[in-house]
Design a protein around this motif. Structure first.
Motif, PDB file in Angstrom:
ATOM      1  N   ASN A  79       0.828  -1.211   0.000  1.00 17.05           N
ATOM      2  CA  ASN A  79       0.000   0.000   0.000  1.00 17.05           C
ATOM      3  C   ASN A  79       0.861   1.259   0.000  1.00 17.05           C
ATOM      4  OD1 ASN A  79      -2.317  -1.609   0.059  1.00 17.05           O
ATOM      5  ND2 ASN A  79      -2.293  -1.662   2.296  1.00 17.05           N
ATOM      6  N   ASN A  80       1.924   1.224  -0.803  1.00 19.89           N
ATOM      7  CA  ASN A  80       2.868   2.343  -0.963  1.00 19.89           C
ATOM      8  C   ASN A  80       3.616   2.704   0.311  1.00 19.89           C
ATOM      9  OD1 ASN A  80       2.320   2.715  -3.761  1.00 19.89           O
ATOM     10  ND2 ASN A  80       0.418   3.755  -3.193  1.00 19.89           N
ATOM     11  N   VAL A  81       3.669   1.797   1.272  1.00 21.80           N
ATOM     12  CA  VAL A  81       4.409   2.006   2.519  1.00 21.80           C
ATOM     13  C   VAL A  81       5.603   1.055   2.526  1.00 21.80           C
ATOM     14  CG1 VAL A  81       4.316   1.891   5.051  1.00 21.80           C
ATOM     15  CG2 VAL A  81       2.335   2.709   3.748  1.00 21.80           C
ATOM     16  N   TYR A  82       6.782   1.612   2.765  1.00 16.61           N
ATOM     17  CA  TYR A  82       8.019   0.834   2.821  1.00 16.61           C
ATOM     18  C   TYR A  82       7.972  -0.070   4.052  1.00 16.61           C
ATOM     19  CZ  TYR A  82      13.153   0.236   3.438  1.00 16.61           C
ATOM     20  OH  TYR A  82      14.423  -0.248   3.622  1.00 16.61           O
ATOM     21  N   ILE A  83       7.966  -1.382   3.824  1.00 17.15           N
ATOM     22  CA  ILE A  83       7.815  -2.358   4.893  1.00 17.15           C
ATOM     23  C   ILE A  83       9.110  -3.109   5.166  1.00 17.15           C
ATOM     24  CG2 ILE A  83       6.580  -4.446   5.655  1.00 17.15           C
ATOM     25  CD1 ILE A  83       4.770  -1.994   5.488  1.00 17.15           C
TER      26      ILE A  83
END
Length: 178
Positions: A79-83
């Motif tokens: 979801n466009n979040v760097y994990i």
């Protein structure tokens, strides 16, 4: 010396195979990574990240990957979040080299050694992609468990797989089977 002949032969075969394969891999990394002017991971590391994204998308996650601009790694995003990130050590090649060195050191027939090395390497590679996808999802859902997941669960999956393959090899295919 005769008493320890098998151990010495095992060690010689293991280390010669390991250092030859590691030398080839190190040369590949030297030619394929860029870390002087910008960062670019080796193509195998980028492929692992891309295939991990494919697994994540298969399971319904909006995932993506991108080259990290400040280090030799590939970012994994949900979801466009760097994990998470995939570094050279996460691409499974080093563990595959270790796996093959053991198989060669405990060799069976040439045909069995080659086939098991290839099939085992592919299996380790696939398990590795699945474990990276699993870790990424778990870090997305439980970021507070990062240390436990990355330092214990993550290595246990890959090393457990390799150990299981080694046990199968020694007991079913090597010249040392009972």
């Amino acid at each position: 010396m005769k008493k320890h002949k098998n151990v010495v032969i095992f060690l010689i075969k293991f280390f010669v195979t390991y250092f030859i394969l590691f030398g080839i891999y190190a040369a590949y990394l030297e030619k394929s990574q860029e870390k002087e002017t910008s960062f670019q991971t080796a193509s195998i590391t980028t492929s692992v990240a891309k295939q991990t994204v494919g697994v994540l998308e298969f399971f319904g996650f909006h995932a993506d990957y991108m080259q990290h601009t400040e280090e030799l790694s590939v970012k994994l995003l949900i979801n466009n979040v760097y994990i998470a990130r995939v570094i050279e050590g996460c691409n499974s090649i080093s563990i595959i080299i270790l796996f093959i060195a053991f198989i060669v050191a405990f060799a069976g027939s040439i045909k069995a050694t080659i086939i098991f090395s290839i099939l085992g390497s592919v299996f380790i590679y696939v398990i590795n992609i699945l474990r990276i996808a699993f870790l990424t999802v778990m870090l997305h859902k439980y970021p507070e468990q990062q240390e436990f997941l990355h330092n214990l669960v993550f290595p246990a999956i890959i090393y457990g797989t390799v150990f299981l393959l080694w046990v199968i090899w020694v007991n079913k295919f090597s010249n040392y089977k009972k």
